[in-house]
Design an enzyme around this catalytic site. Structure first.
Site, PDB file in Angstrom:
ATOM      1  CB  SER A   5     -29.982 -38.249  -9.384  1.00 33.19           C
ATOM      2  OG  SER A   5     -28.936 -37.736  -9.787  1.00 33.19           O
ATOM      3  CG  HIS A  32     -29.281 -40.147 -13.514  1.00 32.80           C
ATOM      4  ND1 HIS A  32     -30.134 -40.540 -15.146  1.00 32.80           N
ATOM      5  CD2 HIS A  32     -28.829 -39.157 -13.878  1.00 32.80           C
ATOM      6  CE1 HIS A  32     -29.771 -38.852 -15.679  1.00 32.80           C
ATOM      7  NE2 HIS A  32     -28.982 -38.674 -14.821  1.00 32.80           N
ATOM      8  CG  ASP A  34     -26.304 -36.387 -13.046  1.00 32.50           C
ATOM      9  OD1 ASP A  34     -26.828 -36.684 -13.740  1.00 32.50           O
ATOM     10  OD2 ASP A  34     -26.953 -36.500 -11.864  1.00 32.50           O
ATOM     11  CG  MET A  36     -21.785 -33.199 -13.776  1.00 29.36           C
ATOM     12  SD  MET A  36     -22.464 -31.598 -12.920  1.00 29.36           S
ATOM     13  CE  MET A  36     -23.853 -33.039 -12.110  1.00 29.36           C
ATOM     14  CG  HIS A  65     -26.931 -36.881 -17.635  1.00 27.57           C
ATOM     15  ND1 HIS A  65     -28.067 -36.173 -17.702  1.00 27.57           N
ATOM     16  CD2 HIS A  65     -26.732 -36.908 -19.042  1.00 27.57           C
ATOM     17  CE1 HIS A  65     -28.082 -35.264 -17.800  1.00 27.57           C
ATOM     18  NE2 HIS A  65     -27.484 -35.203 -19.051  1.00 27.57           N
ATOM     19  CG  MET A  67     -24.519 -33.228 -18.189  1.00 30.91           C
ATOM     20  SD  MET A  67     -25.533 -32.528 -16.521  1.00 30.91           S
ATOM     21  CE  MET A  67     -25.564 -34.310 -15.338  1.00 30.91           C
ATOM     22  CG  MET A 136     -31.000 -32.241 -19.320  1.00 30.17           C
ATOM     23  SD  MET A 136     -30.571 -33.237 -18.080  1.00 30.17           S
ATOM     24  CE  MET A 136     -29.975 -32.225 -17.293  1.00 30.17           C
ATOM     25  CG  ASP A 174     -32.329 -35.789 -14.670  1.00 38.51           C
ATOM     26  OD1 ASP A 174     -31.785 -34.955 -13.538  1.00 38.51           O
ATOM     27  OD2 ASP A 174     -30.684 -35.409 -15.394  1.00 38.51           O
TER      28      ASP A 174
END
Length: 222
Positions: A5, A32, A34, A36, A65, A67, A136, A174
């Site tokens: 990540s 990965h 993230d 957000m 991913h 979010m 998660m 994750d």
């Protein structure tokens, strides 16, 4: 599979940090990413323009991913940009089936993620449209949290459905994955492990990826 990540990487040196974990065959299987938005989760990271730049800086497939709120609107853009896998949260998607179809049409695999307290059973039928289930094992929003062991029951349930042919997808996890937790996650049936500080906090990130892979392989289903 190991997916480092980049949330735990040095954001001022992302190109070098991605290269530091190697690539398929000699390091990371996926990277990965993230995303957000400070709405769905309380943190703000990066968005599509940065992902587009990352795609030009690595040959390792990006596992994005999201979010974020309103993934039905925003997620296809990540697929169109060239992300290998785009994961959305079932808690945020308005029409997960249509969204999966749109992601596939835009050129990526589709992933569905569930938070630690979200049950798996109500979404089993939805998962027939997805390529990845991301469970998660921490509350989404921040790196460095402690692994929540209770989520392994959901991993085991998903593994049974895959093994019996009811689902055809990768089981991904994750949150809090490191040398102390990866073995129990592997035993429960995880296929792909997202690891942040366990990789980027090591002196040799590629070596850390290989150590995690060896541990997982030694304790995964035979």
């Amino acid at each position: 599979m190991i997916a480092p990540s980049i949330l735990s990487a040095d954001f001022a040196r992302l190109s070098e940090e991605m290269a530091a974990v190697g690539g398929p065959g000699q390091g990371a299987d996926w990277l990965h990413v993230d995303v957000m938005d400070a709405h769905f989760v309380p943190n703000l990271t990066l968005g599509l323009p940065v992902v587009e730049s990352l795609l030009h800086s690595t040959d390792t497939p990006l596992d994005c991913h999201l979010m974020i709120d309103d993934p039905d609107r925003w997620a296809p853009g990540y697929a169109e940009a060239g992300a290998h896998n785009v994961t959305v949260h079932v808690e945020a998607a308005e029409d997960p089936v249509a969204l999966a179809k749109n992601l596939h049409a835009a050129g990526s695999n589709a992933g569905l993620s569930i938070k630690p307290n979200t049950p798996l059973d109500p979404y089993t039928e939805l998962l027939r449209h997805y390529d990845t289930l991301l469970i998660m094992s921490v509350e989404p929003g921040f790196g460095g949290q402690k692994f929540i062991t209770d989520v392994l029951d959901k991993v085991r349930s998903a593994r049974r459905m895959v093994d019996t042919g009811h689902l055809n997808l990768l089981v991904e996890i994750d949150g809090g994955i490191n040398t102390d937790t990866i073995e129990q996650a592997a035993e429960a049936g995880v296929d792909c492990f997202v690891a942040g500080s366990a990789v980027y906090g090591a002196e040799d990130p590629t070596g850390a990826v290989e150590r995690l892979r060896s541990q997982a392989a030694a304790h995964g289903p035979r």
